[in-house]
Design a protein around this motif. Structure first.
Motif, PDB file in Angstrom:
ATOM      1  N   LYS A  25       0.827  -1.205   0.000  1.00 30.03           N
ATOM      2  CA  LYS A  25       0.000   0.000   0.000  1.00 30.03           C
ATOM      3  C   LYS A  25       0.863   1.258   0.000  1.00 30.03           C
ATOM      4  N   SER A  26       1.972   1.216   0.718  1.00 27.28           N
ATOM      5  CA  SER A  26       2.891   2.358   0.757  1.00 27.28           C
ATOM      6  C   SER A  26       3.458   2.643  -0.628  1.00 27.28           C
ATOM      7  N   PHE A  27       3.875   1.591  -1.317  1.00 27.60           N
ATOM      8  CA  PHE A  27       4.450   1.762  -2.651  1.00 27.60           C
ATOM      9  C   PHE A  27       3.375   2.210  -3.646  1.00 27.60           C
ATOM     10  N   ALA A  28       2.162   1.668  -3.525  1.00 32.06           N
ATOM     11  CA  ALA A  28       1.063   2.095  -4.401  1.00 32.06           C
ATOM     12  C   ALA A  28       0.779   3.581  -4.199  1.00 32.06           C
ATOM     13  N   ALA A  29       0.812   4.038  -2.943  1.00 36.32           N
ATOM     14  CA  ALA A  29       0.587   5.460  -2.656  1.00 36.32           C
ATOM     15  C   ALA A  29       1.678   6.321  -3.286  1.00 36.32           C
ATOM     16  N   LEU A  30       2.912   5.863  -3.222  1.00 35.92           N
ATOM     17  CA  LEU A  30       4.022   6.605  -3.831  1.00 35.92           C
ATOM     18  C   LEU A  30       3.824   6.726  -5.342  1.00 35.92           C
ATOM     19  N   LEU A  31       3.472   5.618  -5.989  1.00 38.85           N
ATOM     20  CA  LEU A  31       3.265   5.653  -7.439  1.00 38.85           C
ATOM     21  C   LEU A  31       2.098   6.562  -7.817  1.00 38.85           C
ATOM     22  N   TRP A  32       1.015   6.493  -7.040  1.00 41.82           N
ATOM     23  CA  TRP A  32      -0.168   7.302  -7.342  1.00 41.82           C
ATOM     24  C   TRP A  32       0.135   8.788  -7.170  1.00 41.82           C
ATOM     25  N   GLN A  33       0.830   9.144  -6.105  1.00 45.70           N
ATOM     26  CA  GLN A  33       1.171  10.548  -5.884  1.00 45.70           C
ATOM     27  C   GLN A  33       2.160  11.037  -6.947  1.00 45.70           C
ATOM     28  N   THR A  34       3.057  10.167  -7.390  1.00 41.75           N
ATOM     29  CA  THR A  34       4.002  10.518  -8.449  1.00 41.75           C
ATOM     30  C   THR A  34       3.273  10.751  -9.775  1.00 41.75           C
ATOM     31  N   LEU A  35       2.296   9.889 -10.086  1.00 39.99           N
ATOM     32  CA  LEU A  35       1.493  10.060 -11.300  1.00 39.99           C
ATOM     33  C   LEU A  35       0.735  11.386 -11.250  1.00 39.99           C
ATOM     34  N   ALA A  36       0.191  11.729 -10.083  1.00 39.45           N
ATOM     35  CA  ALA A  36      -0.529  12.997  -9.926  1.00 39.45           C
ATOM     36  C   ALA A  36       0.405  14.186 -10.138  1.00 39.45           C
ATOM     37  N   ALA A  37       1.622  14.100  -9.611  1.00 35.22           N
ATOM     38  CA  ALA A  37       2.600  15.182  -9.793  1.00 35.22           C
ATOM     39  C   ALA A  37       2.945  15.349 -11.271  1.00 35.22           C
ATOM     40  N   MET A  88      -1.586  16.600  -1.011  1.00 31.91           N
ATOM     41  CA  MET A  88      -1.963  15.818   0.169  1.00 31.91           C
ATOM     42  C   MET A  88      -0.734  15.251   0.876  1.00 31.91           C
ATOM     43  N   PRO A  89      -0.722  15.241   2.209  1.00 32.14           N
ATOM     44  CA  PRO A  89       0.367  14.556   2.906  1.00 32.14           C
ATOM     45  C   PRO A  89       0.413  13.085   2.496  1.00 32.14           C
ATOM     46  N   PHE A  90       1.606  12.533   2.448  1.00 35.95           N
ATOM     47  CA  PHE A  90       1.782  11.160   1.951  1.00 35.95           C
ATOM     48  C   PHE A  90       0.952  10.144   2.733  1.00 35.95           C
ATOM     49  N   ASN A  91       0.856  10.324   4.056  1.00 34.37           N
ATOM     50  CA  ASN A  91       0.083   9.358   4.838  1.00 34.37           C
ATOM     51  C   ASN A  91      -1.409   9.420   4.499  1.00 34.37           C
ATOM     52  N   HIS A  92      -1.897  10.565   4.027  1.00 36.53           N
ATOM     53  CA  HIS A  92      -3.296  10.653   3.594  1.00 36.53           C
ATOM     54  C   HIS A  92      -3.507   9.921   2.275  1.00 36.53           C
ATOM     55  N   VAL A  93      -2.535  10.001   1.373  1.00 36.43           N
ATOM     56  CA  VAL A  93      -2.626   9.242   0.115  1.00 36.43           C
ATOM     57  C   VAL A  93      -2.640   7.743   0.440  1.00 36.43           C
ATOM     58  N   ALA A  94      -1.777   7.333   1.355  1.00 34.78           N
ATOM     59  CA  ALA A  94      -1.763   5.929   1.782  1.00 34.78           C
ATOM     60  C   ALA A  94      -3.105   5.546   2.402  1.00 34.78           C
ATOM     61  N   GLY A  95      -3.736   6.474   3.104  1.00 35.52           N
ATOM     62  CA  GLY A  95      -5.066   6.229   3.668  1.00 35.52           C
ATOM     63  C   GLY A  95      -6.109   6.006   2.589  1.00 35.52           C
ATOM     64  N   LEU A  96      -6.004   6.748   1.467  1.00 37.68           N
ATOM     65  CA  LEU A  96      -6.917   6.536   0.346  1.00 37.68           C
ATOM     66  C   LEU A  96      -6.722   5.152  -0.263  1.00 37.68           C
ATOM     67  N   VAL A  97      -5.461   4.727  -0.368  1.00 44.50           N
ATOM     68  CA  VAL A  97      -5.174   3.379  -0.883  1.00 44.50           C
ATOM     69  C   VAL A  97      -5.806   2.339   0.049  1.00 44.50           C
ATOM     70  N   HIS A  98      -5.656   2.550   1.338  1.00 49.61           N
ATOM     71  CA  HIS A  98      -6.245   1.642   2.322  1.00 49.61           C
ATOM     72  C   HIS A  98      -7.771   1.601   2.180  1.00 49.61           C
ATOM     73  N   GLU A  99      -8.405   2.777   2.045  1.00 50.36           N
ATOM     74  CA  GLU A  99      -9.860   2.853   1.866  1.00 50.36           C
ATOM     75  C   GLU A  99     -10.319   2.093   0.629  1.00 50.36           C
ATOM     76  N   CYS A 100      -9.510   2.146  -0.407  1.00 49.63           N
ATOM     77  CA  CYS A 100      -9.836   1.465  -1.662  1.00 49.63           C
ATOM     78  C   CYS A 100     -10.036  -0.031  -1.448  1.00 49.63           C
ATOM     79  N   LEU A 101      -9.306  -0.599  -0.497  1.00 47.13           N
ATOM     80  CA  LEU A 101      -9.332  -2.043  -0.280  1.00 47.13           C
ATOM     81  C   LEU A 101     -10.273  -2.498   0.837  1.00 47.13           C
ATOM     82  N   ILE A 102     -10.874  -1.579   1.558  1.00 45.75           N
ATOM     83  CA  ILE A 102     -11.761  -1.962   2.664  1.00 45.75           C
ATOM     84  C   ILE A 102     -12.942  -2.762   2.120  1.00 45.75           C
TER      85      ILE A 102
END
Length: 164
Positions: A25-37, A88-102
């Protein structure tokens, strides 16, 4: 990436104190935030950016899947505006990734999915994340190919193809 970098990334993603974020999830958040940038840098800050994660069903169904041939996959996705993701702070992006899988990674969800597929088998089904019109940007899909088992052994590679 080196192991220590992954641990640091995981620590940054888990800094909200609510749950320990997995490496995946951490790596997915990094990739997603990088794509957004990248979208924002390209002058497209209001474009929607999507993250989809392929979840393997047989590993969630266990022995109840033994009567089936093939695989059952789910692909939940989350969408956000590129400028919001980048800011968004990185931990919030990771939170979105987590929400995606709930609710997607449990036994009951996949039992229901297998039943739904059985009822709709004759109809072609296309995941929403792949439905793309000309105004949308490409979506990123995380596919843990090493976790998939098609009943004849683990694959050594995987690819996704989308006709436009």
């Amino acid at each position: 990436m080196k192991a220590k970098d992954i641990r640091l990334l995981q620590a940054r993603a888990s800094s909200n104190g609510q749950h320990r974020t997995t490496k995946f999830k951490s790596f997915a958040a990094l990739l997603w935030q990088t794509l957004a940038a990248k979208l924002e840098f390209a002058g497209k800050p209001t474009k929607k950016s999507r993250l989809g994660i392929v979840v393997d069903g047989p590993s969630r169904l266990g022995p109840s899947m033994s009567g089936y041939f093939g695989n059952v996959l789910a692909m939940p996705f989350k969408e956000a505006e590129a400028s919001e993701l980048k800011a968004m702070p990185f931990n919030h992006v990771a939170g979105l990734v987590h929400e995606c899988l709930i609710g997607i990674t449990d036994h009951e969800f996949f039992r229901g999915l297998v039943d739904w597929v059985e009822m709709h088998r004759p109809k072609p089904v296309l995941a929403t994340i792949y439905c793309k019109n000309e105004a949308e940007e490409p979506a990123m899909v995380q596919f843990p190919v090493s976790d998939v088992d098609f009943s004849w052994g683990r694959p050594v590679g995987g690819a996704e193809h989308q006709d436009t």
